[in-house]
Design an enzyme around this catalytic site. Structure first.
Site, PDB file in Angstrom:
ATOM      1  N   CYS A   1     -11.370  19.045   6.978  1.00 16.47           N
ATOM      2  CA  CYS A   1     -10.018  19.405   7.397  1.00 16.47           C
ATOM      3  C   CYS A   1      -9.795  20.888   7.151  1.00 16.47           C
ATOM      4  O   CYS A   1     -10.405  21.487   6.261  1.00 16.47           O
ATOM      5  CB  CYS A   1      -8.978  18.578   6.629  1.00 16.47           C
ATOM      6  SG  CYS A   1      -7.293  18.756   7.299  1.00 16.47           S
TER       7      CYS A   1
ATOM      8  N   CYS B   1      -3.934  19.141   2.131  1.00 16.66           N
ATOM      9  CA  CYS B   1      -2.656  18.563   1.730  1.00 16.66           C
ATOM     10  C   CYS B   1      -2.831  17.866   0.382  1.00 16.66           C
ATOM     11  O   CYS B   1      -3.770  17.094   0.192  1.00 16.66           O
ATOM     12  CB  CYS B   1      -2.172  17.566   2.772  1.00 16.66           C
ATOM     13  SG  CYS B   1      -2.035  18.288   4.437  1.00 16.66           S
TER      14      CYS B   1
ATOM     15  N   CYS C   1      -3.453  14.045   0.428  1.00 16.33           N
ATOM     16  CA  CYS C   1      -4.379  13.423   1.385  1.00 16.33           C
ATOM     17  C   CYS C   1      -5.345  12.464   0.703  1.00 16.33           C
ATOM     18  O   CYS C   1      -6.063  12.835  -0.225  1.00 16.33           O
ATOM     19  CB  CYS C   1      -5.166  14.503   2.126  1.00 16.33           C
ATOM     20  SG  CYS C   1      -6.305  13.818   3.362  1.00 16.33           S
TER      21      CYS C   1
ATOM     22  N   ARG D   1       1.883  20.292   2.162  1.00 20.18           N
ATOM     23  CA  ARG D   1       0.865  20.635   3.162  1.00 20.18           C
ATOM     24  C   ARG D   1       0.522  22.124   3.173  1.00 20.18           C
ATOM     25  O   ARG D   1      -0.456  22.516   3.777  1.00 20.18           O
ATOM     26  CB  ARG D   1       1.327  20.188   4.558  1.00 20.18           C
ATOM     27  CG  ARG D   1       1.421  18.675   4.717  1.00 20.18           C
ATOM     28  CD  ARG D   1       1.758  18.310   6.150  1.00 20.18           C
ATOM     29  NE  ARG D   1       1.951  16.891   6.367  1.00 20.18           N
ATOM     30  CZ  ARG D   1       1.002  16.037   6.735  1.00 20.18           C
ATOM     31  NH1 ARG D   1      -0.234  16.474   6.902  1.00 20.18           N
ATOM     32  NH2 ARG D   1       1.273  14.767   6.940  1.00 20.18           N
TER      33      ARG D   1
ATOM     34  N   CYS E   1     -11.693  -0.261   6.802  1.00 19.41           N
ATOM     35  CA  CYS E   1     -10.324   0.234   6.966  1.00 19.41           C
ATOM     36  C   CYS E   1     -10.282   1.703   6.577  1.00 19.41           C
ATOM     37  O   CYS E   1     -11.092   2.169   5.771  1.00 19.41           O
ATOM     38  CB  CYS E   1      -9.369  -0.588   6.088  1.00 19.41           C
ATOM     39  SG  CYS E   1      -7.710   0.099   5.911  1.00 19.41           S
ATOM     40  N   ASP E   2      -9.313   2.418   7.119  1.00 17.32           N
ATOM     41  CA  ASP E   2      -9.125   3.830   6.831  1.00 17.32           C
ATOM     42  C   ASP E   2      -8.940   4.094   5.334  1.00 17.32           C
ATOM     43  O   ASP E   2      -9.361   5.132   4.826  1.00 17.32           O
ATOM     44  CB  ASP E   2      -7.890   4.322   7.592  1.00 17.32           C
ATOM     45  CG  ASP E   2      -7.866   5.817   7.787  1.00 17.32           C
ATOM     46  OD1 ASP E   2      -6.759   6.373   7.865  1.00 17.32           O
ATOM     47  OD2 ASP E   2      -8.933   6.438   7.869  1.00 17.32           O
TER      48      ASP E   2
ATOM     49  N   CYS F   1       8.831 -14.981  -1.911  1.00 15.08           N
ATOM     50  CA  CYS F   1       9.787 -13.951  -1.520  1.00 15.08           C
ATOM     51  C   CYS F   1      10.448 -14.297  -0.184  1.00 15.08           C
ATOM     52  O   CYS F   1       9.764 -14.696   0.767  1.00 15.08           O
ATOM     53  CB  CYS F   1       9.084 -12.601  -1.411  1.00 15.08           C
ATOM     54  SG  CYS F   1      10.166 -11.258  -0.865  1.00 15.08           S
TER      55      CYS F   1
ATOM     56  N   CYS G   1       0.457  -3.127   2.536  1.00 11.40           N
ATOM     57  CA  CYS G   1      -0.957  -2.756   2.603  1.00 11.40           C
ATOM     58  C   CYS G   1      -1.654  -3.040   1.275  1.00 11.40           C
ATOM     59  O   CYS G   1      -1.122  -2.692   0.210  1.00 11.40           O
ATOM     60  CB  CYS G   1      -1.080  -1.279   2.947  1.00 11.40           C
ATOM     61  SG  CYS G   1      -2.799  -0.727   3.114  1.00 11.40           S
TER      62      CYS G   1
ATOM     63  N   CYS H   1       7.225  -2.895  -3.281  1.00 10.21           N
ATOM     64  CA  CYS H   1       7.939  -4.160  -3.123  1.00 10.21           C
ATOM     65  C   CYS H   1       9.456  -3.979  -3.139  1.00 10.21           C
ATOM     66  O   CYS H   1      10.166  -4.508  -2.285  1.00 10.21           O
ATOM     67  CB  CYS H   1       7.513  -5.129  -4.221  1.00 10.21           C
ATOM     68  SG  CYS H   1       8.347  -6.733  -4.154  1.00 10.21           S
TER      69      CYS H   1
END
Length: 405
Positions: free
Chosen positions: A17, A21, A24, A136, A271-272, A316, A326, A338
């Site tokens: 990059c 940031c 990040c 940033r 996953c990312d 809940c 996530c 939450c």
């Protein structure tokens, strides 16, 4: 047999990059590939394009490019990518491209290319200058604003992605009004959640209740004047779920595992947020994407979002809307957000239900929303400083939503 439904985010420049940031989560992933040039070469690129087509049933295939900063791969890389997409696109099919960027490299040549090839751009923009610059870098907000205006001049489709952090979380009116004032119509608000070594939230992470208040603050403005003209991912996903449709957001889906990552060298991760050496699924030069996304490891990863839920989540009343958030944000199976999710969903669910019922009766979205907004405004406009906040937090208004900007 139908093919699995999944989405790929490709990282053509890996975690590299041109900004650093502070918050990040991906920047440090460069350490996974030490002493190697993080740039997707032509062989891996062509294999990815061919395999991605082969893994889909068509007729529309969506390519997504992320980072790090994907524009560091260079404009010629993306010209080659589009040519390969055309070359290998099956007859009667179509393809589209989305690219997430910090905007630092967007110039006339980039904007013209993105417009000509009909790219959808996700532009990282955390709000007005000082709020964007907070994490940033000084002056980056002005550069993003310049990139936005250049993309608009060329007619490029742009969504904004705003990280909600400790600095901007208490300014929902300022952030939303600023972005809407710039003409942004499609917005995403992503909560910043990071953990220190001792397991506590970092100082830049959003306070959970502040995130809930932020969403409610934005929602009130959207309901009052922007339903039908502004599209906010969290709100759209909530309405979709309440209508019995998929959330459209993996964060609020019951299970996950359908958004995988292809790194610059072809390595695939689940996953990312889980690009970690022990979780590497394989490489597209050795196995197909279809095989990797259906591997026992990936299927187990996807199911764990639901099976690992905390007992509190299972009972809940808003579980059907957030599904525990996530997994990256969880501690012992329970999301650190939450309290914020609960606050937002409990407050807005009755109004979302009214909106859906009005739409089902054939009402126009802005008209239905205006009627609901008038009822909402009566409550908020008349609240006293020392009264309980209408959001339902249990705090006094002056120390809750009344203190937001």
């Amino acid at each position: 047999m139908s093919k699995p439904s999944f989405h790929v985010m490709a990282k053509p420049a890996g975690a590299a990059c041109n900004l650093h940031c502070y918050y990040c989560f991906y920047y440090d992933k460069q350490a996974l590939y030490p002493h190697k040039r993080q740039h997707m070469d032509g062989q891996v690129l062509e294999q990815f394009v061919k395999d991605y087509y082969a893994s889909h049933s068509g007729p529309l295939v969506s390519f997504a490019w992320q980072g790090g900063e994907p524009t560091l791969a260079g404009l010629e890389f993306f010209r080659e990518a589009v040519e390969l997409q055309r070359q290998h696109c099956p007859p009667g099919w179509q393809f589209e491209n989305a690219l997430q960027t910090n905007g630092m490299l967007i110039d006339e040549e980039w904007a013209a290319f993105l417009a000509a090839e009909d790219f959808l751009i996700g532009l990282s923009w955390d709000g007005p200058g000082s709020l964007h610059d907070a994490y940033r870098g000084e002056g980056t907000g002005a550069k993003v604003q310049a990139a936005w205006r250049l993309l608009q001049q060329h007619g490029v489709k742009v969504n904004t992605l705003s990280v909600v952090h400790r600095e901007n979380a208490r300014q929902p009116r300022n952030v939303y009004s600023f972005l809407r004032g710039e003409g942004v119509e499609h917005l995403q608000f992503i909560p910043l959640v990071r953990y220190a070594d001792d397991g506590s939230l970092t100082a830049d992470s959003v306070d959970p209740l502040d995130y809930g208040r932020f969403l409610i603050g934005v929602w009130r403005q959207w309901l009052e004047r922007d339903v039908g003209s502004a599209f906010i991912q969290t709100f759209e996903g909530t309405l979709s779920q309440m209508a019995g449709l998929p959330a459209g957001l993996c964060v609020f889906s019951k299970t996950c595992g359908s958004n995988i990552i292809v790194e610059h060298n072809g390595d695939v991760y689940p996953c990312d947020h889980f690009v970690e050496a022990p979780l590497r699924l394989g490489n597209i030069t050795e196995q197909s994407l279809e095989a990797l996304v259906q591997s026992p490891e990936q299927l187990a990863f996807g199911r764990a979002k639901h099976t690992d839920l905390h007992a509190d989540c299972r009972s809940c009343p808003v579980l059907h809307l957030c599904w525990g958030g996530c997994p990256k944000d969880r501690v012992a199976g329970k999301s650190s957000l939450c309290a914020g999710y609960s606050l937002f969903f409990r407050y807005t669910e009755p109004y979302h239900q009214q909106l859906l019922e009005g739409l089902r009766r054939g009402g126009a979205a802005p008209v239905v929303a205006k009627s609901i907004a008038q009822d909402v405004a009566k409550v908020w406009n008349g609240v006293q400083r020392n009264a309980s906040c209408p959001c339902g937090s249990g705090f006094k208004y002056k120390r809750c939503c009344g203190s937001l900007q």
